[in-house]
Design a protein around this motif. Structure first.
Motif, PDB file in Angstrom:
ATOM      1  N   ARG A   1       1.846   2.001  -3.508  1.00 36.32           N
ATOM      2  CA  ARG A   1       0.736   2.578  -4.277  1.00 36.32           C
ATOM      3  C   ARG A   1       0.501   4.039  -3.898  1.00 36.32           C
ATOM      4  NH1 ARG A   1      -3.194  -2.051  -2.609  1.00 36.32           N
ATOM      5  NH2 ARG A   1      -1.722  -3.754  -2.975  1.00 36.32           N
TER       6      ARG A   1
ATOM      7  N   VAL B   1       0.844  -1.207   0.000  1.00 37.79           N
ATOM      8  CA  VAL B   1       0.000   0.000   0.000  1.00 37.79           C
ATOM      9  C   VAL B   1       0.876   1.253   0.000  1.00 37.79           C
ATOM     10  CG1 VAL B   1      -1.835   1.250   1.211  1.00 37.79           C
ATOM     11  CG2 VAL B   1      -1.873  -1.252   1.146  1.00 37.79           C
TER      12      VAL B   1
ATOM     13  N   VAL C   1      -6.211   3.681  -2.479  1.00 37.04           N
ATOM     14  CA  VAL C   1      -5.230   2.797  -3.144  1.00 37.04           C
ATOM     15  C   VAL C   1      -5.153   1.413  -2.497  1.00 37.04           C
ATOM     16  CG1 VAL C   1      -3.814   4.758  -3.876  1.00 37.04           C
ATOM     17  CG2 VAL C   1      -3.274   3.602  -1.717  1.00 37.04           C
ATOM     18  N   ARG C   2      -5.889   1.216  -1.406  1.00 41.16           N
ATOM     19  CA  ARG C   2      -5.735  -0.035  -0.641  1.00 41.16           C
ATOM     20  C   ARG C   2      -6.198  -1.250  -1.439  1.00 41.16           C
ATOM     21  NH1 ARG C   2      -8.918  -3.089   2.727  1.00 41.16           N
ATOM     22  NH2 ARG C   2     -10.743  -1.775   2.376  1.00 41.16           N
ATOM     23  N   GLY C   3      -7.215  -1.047  -2.280  1.00 42.64           N
ATOM     24  CA  GLY C   3      -7.750  -2.196  -3.026  1.00 42.64           C
ATOM     25  C   GLY C   3      -8.312  -3.228  -2.072  1.00 42.64           C
ATOM     26  N   ASP C   4      -7.964  -4.507  -2.284  1.00 47.59           N
ATOM     27  CA  ASP C   4      -8.486  -5.543  -1.382  1.00 47.59           C
ATOM     28  C   ASP C   4      -7.416  -5.992  -0.381  1.00 47.59           C
ATOM     29  OD1 ASP C   4      -6.810  -6.803  -3.084  1.00 47.59           O
ATOM     30  OD2 ASP C   4      -8.295  -8.173  -3.946  1.00 47.59           O
ATOM     31  N   THR C   5      -6.392  -5.155  -0.186  1.00 44.47           N
ATOM     32  CA  THR C   5      -5.351  -5.497   0.799  1.00 44.47           C
ATOM     33  C   THR C   5      -5.875  -5.228   2.207  1.00 44.47           C
ATOM     34  OG1 THR C   5      -3.672  -4.754  -0.784  1.00 44.47           O
ATOM     35  CG2 THR C   5      -2.963  -5.064   1.502  1.00 44.47           C
TER      36      THR C   5
ATOM     37  N   GLU D   1      -7.373   4.652   1.650  1.00 42.95           N
ATOM     38  CA  GLU D   1      -8.497   3.811   1.200  1.00 42.95           C
ATOM     39  C   GLU D   1      -8.563   3.761  -0.332  1.00 42.95           C
ATOM     40  OE1 GLU D   1     -11.935   1.372   1.982  1.00 42.95           O
ATOM     41  OE2 GLU D   1     -10.102   1.894   3.050  1.00 42.95           O
TER      42      GLU D   1
END
Length: 428
Positions: A36, A33, A109-113, A107
């Protein structure tokens, strides 16, 4: 699902998510993260780890550097009353709006991490600071070092203040194991300062193995002093006739020396004069570290929650002069060495007011009472009472203490925070 628009909403969401995210020791998710976010600092970064003393060392660095006119970012934790206490920019708490913007950025750039509460908020505050016009960033490490979310940043100067037994479940049960974890913040070719007078060999070995520039207390820097003033001596810099730090307590010169060693390392990038060091030390403030409140009876707030810190607290109580009776308001997490804490300070306490803390990890007041009765010599001469909250325990101590007595509130951030909140609401 729409993202929250206020700080309380954001924190509630992160807490609910945290309950579902397993604490997974490792930095891969945080690092992903971070990449990103394109998170990086263009100013020098000082990182501070340690069992005890890291908050004090950070506060002294911030105070001195602000006095010297630098723009300083400070990440420090946990907080007592408001989450904003964790992020300070130029001596001021970050606003709700700044924090919400930073949470939105993570949030986005977090995606599904999946991130824990601590990982998410750490990335957000680091992002907030990296976007602020700073001359220096000071980052306090939470747990250990090697696997702490803060450690995704490469520090220019790393400090380990003290190494003692705490967080055994995560860091190991020996000083050697814990020293290795804390040394994880060191970087090749960069200054690695350790102000523990007896550093674990594992810490020294790790610093040497990676080629860090290791500064050891007693070898590369030291202090001396008398009752009036003290002196710092480093590799190439002396600072004489310094005032004692306004933070009270036995270990504060170790912490101040580590701070001055860091400033010696950075003296070309961030030159600081003698007057700024003196003023910075005299005016430094840090809530909950042997903090003596004005008024009577004397009230002391201290976040001592392991035997090493409790022993320092006990020493500080002994240096305070005579008080007929000492009341303890004490609460603790279950996973702490509660017997060790009670043993370290028990001789100074006459009356125990024990509190259950508002956390699933807390030991109940009745469990604490059993430990006090088993550990403290002559328990018959002492009173032991149990309460549902720190506020109730404190109210009881206040109702019984004479004006020349003292009340020491300790054992956990939550114990101190509970009493701070109760005092704040009684003042309004």
């Amino acid at each position: 699902m729409s993202t929250p628009t206020t700080l309380p909403e954001w924190l509630a969401l992160l807490e609910s998510r945290h309950a579902e995210t397993v604490i997974n020791m490792g930095l891969d998710r945080v690092r992903a993260v971070k990449e990103r976010l394109q998170l990086q600092f263009t100013c020098p970064v000082i990182m501070v780890a340690g069992t005890n003393g890291k908050g004090s060392t950070c506060a002294m660095l911030e105070s001195i550097l602000l006095r010297a006119g630098y723009r300083v970012g400070l990440y420090i934790k946990p907080h007592f009353l408001d989450f904003n206490e964790r992020a300070r920019v130029n001596g001021d708490l970050a606003s709700d709006a700044m924090l919400v913007e930073a949470f939105d950025a993570v949030e986005a750039v977090r995606g599904d991490t999946p991130l824990t509460y601590f990982e998410f908020t750490t990335l957000a505050i680091l992002h907030l600071m990296s976007k602020s016009p700073l001359d220096v960033a000071i980052l306090e490490v939470g747990l250990g070092g090697r696997l702490d979310a803060v450690n995704v940043i490469d520090a220019d100067v790393s400090i380990v203040t003290s190494v003692d037994i705490d967080h055994v479940d995560y860091l190991g049960g020996t000083r050697e194991q814990i020293g290795f974890e804390k040394a994880g913040i060191f970087r090749p070719g960069k200054a690695a300062i350790c102000s523990d007078p007896v550093p674990p060999q594992a810490l020294i070995d790790h610093a040497n193995a990676i080629g860090a520039d290791l500064w050891l207390m007693g070898r590369d820097f030291n202090y001396s002093g008398d009752k009036q003033q003290w002196n710092y001596g480093g590799r190439g810099q002396r600072r004489n006739a310094l005032a004692y730090p306004s933070l009270r307590g036995a270990n504060q010169l170790l912490n101040a020396s580590a701070a001055l060693a860091a400033l010696e390392v950075l003296r070309n990038e961030l030159p600081v004069g003698a007057q700024e060091v003196r003023h910075g030390l005299v005016t430094v403030e840090l809530p909950g570290r042997f903090q003596v409140l004005p008024g009577r009876p004397t009230v002391i707030l201290d976040v001592a929650h392991n035997p090493h810190a409790a022993s320092a607290l006990n020493q500080n109580l002994g240096n305070m002069g005579y008080h007929p009776y000492t009341f303890a308001v004490f609460g603790s997490m279950h996973d702490k060495d509660i017997d060790g804490v009670i043993k370290a300070i028990g001789g100074s306490i006459d009356h125990w007011c024990l509190a259950t803390l508002p956390s699933p990890r807390a030991a109940s007041a009745s469990e604490l009472a059993a430990k006090v009765q088993a550990t403290v010599p002559d328990p018959h001469e002492k009173t032991v009472n149990v309460f549902d909250t720190p506020a109730q325990a404190f109210a009881n101590a206040m109702s019984r203490a004479g004006e020349n007595d003292r009340i020491v509130v300790f054992g956990s951030f939550l114990t101190v925070a509970g009493v701070m909140a109760a005092r704040k609401s009684s003042l309004h």
